[in-house]
Design an enzyme around this catalytic site. Structure first.
Site, mmCIF file in Angstrom:
data_model
loop_
_atom_site.group_PDB
_atom_site.id
_atom_site.type_symbol
_atom_site.label_atom_id
_atom_site.label_comp_id
_atom_site.label_asym_id
_atom_site.label_seq_id
_atom_site.Cartn_x
_atom_site.Cartn_y
_atom_site.Cartn_z
ATOM 1 N N SER A 46 0.851 -1.191 0.000
ATOM 2 C CA SER A 46 0.000 0.000 0.000
ATOM 3 C C SER A 46 0.883 1.236 0.000
ATOM 4 O O SER A 46 2.041 1.183 0.428
ATOM 5 C CB SER A 46 -0.882 -0.002 1.259
ATOM 6 O OG SER A 46 -1.493 1.249 1.468
ATOM 7 N N TYR A 92 -2.207 -0.232 10.546
ATOM 8 C CA TYR A 92 -2.165 -0.668 9.146
ATOM 9 C C TYR A 92 -0.833 -0.315 8.501
ATOM 10 O O TYR A 92 -0.186 -1.149 7.858
ATOM 11 C CB TYR A 92 -3.323 -0.028 8.387
ATOM 12 C CG TYR A 92 -3.377 -0.374 6.921
ATOM 13 C CD1 TYR A 92 -3.778 -1.630 6.509
ATOM 14 C CD2 TYR A 92 -3.054 0.574 5.945
ATOM 15 C CE1 TYR A 92 -3.846 -1.955 5.154
ATOM 16 C CE2 TYR A 92 -3.128 0.273 4.603
ATOM 17 C CZ TYR A 92 -3.517 -0.995 4.208
ATOM 18 O OH TYR A 92 -3.573 -1.316 2.873
#
Length: 229
Positions: free
Chosen positions: A131, A144
């Site tokens: 990501s 995250y």
């Protein structure tokens, strides 16, 4: 025809990757968290095979997969599954950190370890769907981002370790992608959502498969994707 093991193929990017490979007649092994999801995946991707294991329990993967006959020749392992737990460092308790790290980091590490013999036999390819948060940590997504920063380290170590065996390793870092996860995240954060400002899952899938298709004289080590204009 290649043999591919994919996590997260139930929706979003994982489903787009599986669909693209299925269209080419590739052999798909899809990891499902339970028997019901496995049946659903076989219905969505006729001819595919499934392995049932819960990525939220990485320590159990070895014993669970030992009871199921997986491929002994694997052209790619595609880590697409992931979870996102929004919250500030001040708000996130340890159990929510553990849950995020289990699925996003520990399970990919353990699953890779378990199937490395099959990957080495095929001089295969491991792809980690990372990501943009694995490169730049935004506020409110510390757990995250930490899991994705660590996933970057895992990919780099694995790439160096497996180079002598001919196993290629690619990390893909997309920006915002129009997926159900992105919709849920915006809802939880109370933010407006405009899919036209996002990448599509199909574009990310095309990038993943493009990395797999690169001739053996090269390797896509890292690729960053951002929404176009």
């Amino acid at each position: 025809m290649g043999v591919h093991l994919i996590t997260g193929s139930g929706s979003g990017i994982g489903a787009a990757v599986a669909a693209l490979l299925a269209q080419r007649g590739e052999e798909l092994w899809l990891l499902a968290r339970d028997a019901a999801r496995a049946e659903q995946l076989r219905g969505t991707f006729p001819g595919s095979r499934t392995l049932v294991a819960d990525l939220a329990e990485p320590a159990a993967l070895a014993s669970v997969l030992a009871d199921q006959k997986g491929p002994d020749h694997l052209d790619s392992l595609l880590h697409v599954a992931g979870v996102i737990e929004p919250g500030t460092v001040a708000d996130l308790a340890a159990d929510r950190w553990y849950g995020t790290l289990a699925v996003n980091l520990l399970a990919p590490a353990e699953l890779t370890r378990l199937v490395l013999p099959a990957l080495r036999a095929a001089r295969g390819h491991v792809v980690f769907l990372n990501s943009g948060a694995g490169l730049h940590a935004p506020p409110g997504l510390g757990a995250y981002a930490a899991s994705k920063f660590a996933l970057k380290a895992l990919a780099e170590s694995l790439r160096a370790e497996e180079y002598p065996y001919g196993v290629r390793v690619t990390a893909v870092y997309p920006g915002e992608v129009d997926t159900p996860m992105q919709v849920r995240l915006h809802e939880r954060l109370g933010l407006p959502y405009d899919p036209s400002t996002c990448l599509t899952a199909d574009s990310v899938a095309a990038t993943v498969v493009g990395a797999l298709d690169l001739p053996r004289d090269g390797m896509v080590s890292d690729v960053m994707l951002r929404p176009g204009c």
